[in-house]
Motif scaffolding. Structure first.
Motif, PDB file in Angstrom:
ATOM      1  N   ILE A  87       0.844  -1.201   0.000  1.00 52.66           N
ATOM      2  CA  ILE A  87       0.000   0.000   0.000  1.00 52.66           C
ATOM      3  C   ILE A  87       0.880   1.252   0.000  1.00 52.66           C
ATOM      4  CG2 ILE A  87      -1.721   1.293   1.320  1.00 52.66           C
ATOM      5  CD1 ILE A  87      -2.638  -1.539   2.371  1.00 52.66           C
ATOM      6  N   ARG A  88       1.939   1.236   0.806  1.00 50.08           N
ATOM      7  CA  ARG A  88       2.868   2.367   0.867  1.00 50.08           C
ATOM      8  C   ARG A  88       3.514   2.598  -0.500  1.00 50.08           C
ATOM      9  NH1 ARG A  88       5.660   1.131   5.344  1.00 50.08           N
ATOM     10  NH2 ARG A  88       4.579   2.666   6.632  1.00 50.08           N
ATOM     11  N   LEU A  89       3.926   1.522  -1.155  1.00 50.07           N
ATOM     12  CA  LEU A  89       4.556   1.631  -2.478  1.00 50.07           C
ATOM     13  C   LEU A  89       3.571   2.204  -3.492  1.00 50.07           C
ATOM     14  CD1 LEU A  89       7.073   1.081  -4.185  1.00 50.07           C
ATOM     15  CD2 LEU A  89       6.166  -1.212  -4.615  1.00 50.07           C
ATOM     16  N   ALA A 111      -2.446   9.009  -7.616  1.00 49.57           N
ATOM     17  CA  ALA A 111      -3.812   9.151  -8.123  1.00 49.57           C
ATOM     18  C   ALA A 111      -4.557   7.812  -8.039  1.00 49.57           C
ATOM     19  CB  ALA A 111      -3.803   9.667  -9.556  1.00 49.57           C
ATOM     20  N   LEU A 112      -3.888   6.715  -8.412  1.00 53.92           N
ATOM     21  CA  LEU A 112      -4.508   5.395  -8.305  1.00 53.92           C
ATOM     22  C   LEU A 112      -4.758   5.047  -6.844  1.00 53.92           C
ATOM     23  CD1 LEU A 112      -5.536   2.773  -9.486  1.00 53.92           C
ATOM     24  CD2 LEU A 112      -3.172   1.932  -9.531  1.00 53.92           C
ATOM     25  N   PHE A 113      -3.806   5.376  -5.987  1.00 53.65           N
ATOM     26  CA  PHE A 113      -3.978   5.133  -4.555  1.00 53.65           C
ATOM     27  C   PHE A 113      -5.201   5.882  -4.028  1.00 53.65           C
ATOM     28  CE2 PHE A 113      -3.300   6.599  -0.204  1.00 53.65           C
ATOM     29  CZ  PHE A 113      -3.304   5.379   0.440  1.00 53.65           C
ATOM     30  N   ALA A 114      -5.376   7.127  -4.454  1.00 55.91           N
ATOM     31  CA  ALA A 114      -6.532   7.914  -4.020  1.00 55.91           C
ATOM     32  C   ALA A 114      -7.836   7.237  -4.442  1.00 55.91           C
ATOM     33  CB  ALA A 114      -6.455   9.331  -4.585  1.00 55.91           C
ATOM     34  N   LYS A 134       4.216   5.531  -5.653  1.00 54.41           N
ATOM     35  CA  LYS A 134       4.444   5.386  -7.097  1.00 54.41           C
ATOM     36  C   LYS A 134       3.269   5.886  -7.939  1.00 54.41           C
ATOM     37  CE  LYS A 134       8.453   3.374  -6.811  1.00 54.41           C
ATOM     38  NZ  LYS A 134       9.667   4.003  -7.238  1.00 54.41           N
ATOM     39  N   SER A 135       2.065   5.758  -7.411  1.00 57.20           N
ATOM     40  CA  SER A 135       0.882   6.158  -8.169  1.00 57.20           C
ATOM     41  C   SER A 135      -0.158   6.783  -7.240  1.00 57.20           C
ATOM     42  CB  SER A 135       0.296   4.940  -8.893  1.00 57.20           C
ATOM     43  OG  SER A 135      -0.779   5.340  -9.703  1.00 57.20           O
TER      44      SER A 135
END
Length: 139
Positions: free
Chosen positions: A114-116, A123-126, A120-121
């Motif tokens: 999750i941290r990675l 917007a995708l994490f959001a 790295k992304s």
């Protein structure tokens, strides 16, 4: 939680709420988290007043506050490298609360993954987080 006038604080006058996190991961959750609601934002202040019997609009507002608070808490946790699945935080601590939140939002997913993804992304994490909290899925 406290309802205050943001005009008397350093927060933007027109912000609806602010989640304040203080102390370390070992700190007691009850002392580490404080949700501040701007009394000048009538829609948000009213949603909290009606929380026990929310109207449809109140449910939407409370969903947004929950989603944003979860985001702030998750980002706070991920900012601490010592926050991992193997960490053993005392019961009732901020770290234990954040681990529980991660288990609820990201079941079976390693915190390192999750941290990675967040780094790295973003917007995708959001979007992942938005889906995890089920924003606006109100009943």
């Amino acid at each position: 939680m406290a309802v205050i006038d943001f005009a008397r604080t350093s927060f933007p006058d027109s912000a609806a709420w602010h989640l304040q996190i203080s102390g370390g991961l070992e700190s007691a959750t009850m002392g580490a988290l404080l949700l501040l609601v701007n009394e000048q934002n009538v829609v948000t202040a009213t949603a909290f007043q009606n929380a026990s019997r929310p109207r449809p609009v109140d449910r939407i507002v409370l969903s947004a506050v929950y989603a944003d608070s979860a985001r702030v808490m998750v980002e706070h946790a991920l900012g601490h490298e010592e926050f991992t699945e193997e960490s053993d935080f005392p019961e009732g601590s901020l770290g234990a609360t954040l681990q529980s939140l991660f288990d609820q939002l990201f079941p079976g997913q390693p915190i390192t993954d999750i941290r990675l993804r967040q780094r790295k992304s973003p917007a995708l994490f959001a979007s992942d987080l938005q889906a995890a909290v089920k924003i606006f899925e109100v009943s």
